[in-house]
Motif scaffolding. Sequence first.
Motif, PDB file in Angstrom:
ATOM      1  N   GLY A 136       0.789  -1.209   0.000  1.00 32.08           N
ATOM      2  CA  GLY A 136       0.000   0.000   0.000  1.00 32.08           C
ATOM      3  C   GLY A 136       0.827   1.268   0.000  1.00 32.08           C
ATOM      4  N   VAL A 137       0.111   2.378  -0.103  1.00 31.92           N
ATOM      5  CA  VAL A 137       0.710   3.715  -0.079  1.00 31.92           C
ATOM      6  C   VAL A 137       0.269   4.393   1.213  1.00 31.92           C
ATOM      7  CG1 VAL A 137       0.817   5.961  -1.211  1.00 31.92           C
ATOM      8  CG2 VAL A 137       0.752   3.875  -2.574  1.00 31.92           C
ATOM      9  N   GLY A 138       1.173   5.111   1.848  1.00 34.24           N
ATOM     10  CA  GLY A 138       0.851   5.841   3.070  1.00 34.24           C
ATOM     11  C   GLY A 138       0.957   7.338   2.865  1.00 34.24           C
ATOM     12  N   VAL A 139      -0.094   8.071   3.243  1.00 34.76           N
ATOM     13  CA  VAL A 139      -0.103   9.536   3.182  1.00 34.76           C
ATOM     14  C   VAL A 139      -0.552  10.025   4.551  1.00 34.76           C
ATOM     15  CG1 VAL A 139      -0.993  11.597   2.041  1.00 34.76           C
ATOM     16  CG2 VAL A 139      -0.655   9.485   0.722  1.00 34.76           C
ATOM     17  N   PHE A 140       0.323  10.760   5.236  1.00 34.97           N
ATOM     18  CA  PHE A 140       0.035  11.191   6.607  1.00 34.97           C
ATOM     19  C   PHE A 140       0.354  12.675   6.753  1.00 34.97           C
ATOM     20  CE2 PHE A 140       1.657   6.846   6.542  1.00 34.97           C
ATOM     21  CZ  PHE A 140       0.600   6.153   7.115  1.00 34.97           C
ATOM     22  N   ALA A 141      -0.581  13.419   7.382  1.00 33.39           N
ATOM     23  CA  ALA A 141      -0.288  14.806   7.749  1.00 33.39           C
ATOM     24  C   ALA A 141       0.773  14.770   8.849  1.00 33.39           C
ATOM     25  CB  ALA A 141      -1.552  15.506   8.223  1.00 33.39           C
ATOM     26  N   ARG A 142       1.889  15.422   8.596  1.00 37.16           N
ATOM     27  CA  ARG A 142       3.053  15.224   9.468  1.00 37.16           C
ATOM     28  C   ARG A 142       3.234  16.346  10.490  1.00 37.16           C
ATOM     29  NH1 ARG A 142       9.242  14.086   7.376  1.00 37.16           N
ATOM     30  NH2 ARG A 142      10.227  14.173   9.404  1.00 37.16           N
ATOM     31  N   GLU A 143       3.265  17.605  10.012  1.00 37.69           N
ATOM     32  CA  GLU A 143       3.571  18.684  10.947  1.00 37.69           C
ATOM     33  C   GLU A 143       3.160  20.020  10.348  1.00 37.69           C
ATOM     34  OE1 GLU A 143       7.719  18.905  11.636  1.00 37.69           O
ATOM     35  OE2 GLU A 143       8.262  19.011   9.518  1.00 37.69           O
TER      36      GLU A 143
END
Length: 297
Positions: free
Chosen positions: A220-227
């Motif tokens: 899968g692909v991961g997209v995360f709001a980081r900072e």
Amino acid sequence: MELTVKPLQIVSDQLNGLAESMIALLPNFIAAFVILLITGAFAFLVVRILERLMRRSRARPSLIDAIVKLARIAIWLLGFLIAATIIAPNLTPTKLLAGLGLGSIAIGLAFKDIFENFLAGFLILMRKPTRIGDDIECEGLSGQVEHISIRDTFLRKRSGELILVPNSFIFKNPVKILTDRELRRISIIVGVAYGEDVDKARDVIMEAMLSVEKRDQMRGVGVFAREFNSSSIDFLVRWWADSTPKDEHPSRDEAVATIKRALDEAGIEIPFPYRTLTFKEPLTIRNYTGLDGENSA
């Protein structure tokens, strides 16, 4: 006349004595020569058997070469010691070992770095992680391992240059093996403006990444709001691709280009760095006269 005869007589006596000693030791020389011939044949036989056994165990070719060299050196050293004791019967094995001990200390001090690299190379060949063809990074050096010798590791940089790295340097420092597995996770940071919808931006980036072809489709692909960054909200984007650097660059290129097009089409801003200046007191604007005599505000 007598003074001239005496030195000549002394020289003649010494030469005769030396010749007689050589003739007396001739059987010893022959026996020592036979011992060396037997040593050579024995070394050849042992090396052949050792190579077959090592190849059946599927050991690394470089490790096989190192072990074969050590075995050959040990056999020849033993043969020379036996031959030396035959030629000089007064030279006992105890005296030889004592002499070798003192000599090894002197040689060890003189060639400390060489022996250190030799031992490090042998240990590197014995441990499994580092393989020929691996791409590695070590203390600012990076490239593909082409050969591991007893003293040096041959590292081919991605720009084509060949670096001979001392084995002790690689053995003492942390080594990152990029190609230890077939796949490696790649990460990039994508920033969007503070005025944009975070959930919408995440969905757009995710949809764009799912259309990237140069990635492993099984993972899968991961997209995360980081900072919260100085002028953007940063997203961490992660996906899996082939581990070699030559495959990483096209995958990264396609991902960046695809995300940029998707954000542009969705009207989501990728901001430039913003700087907000705050002054304690209001600023006054004064007119001044330029060099051409005109007033400027």
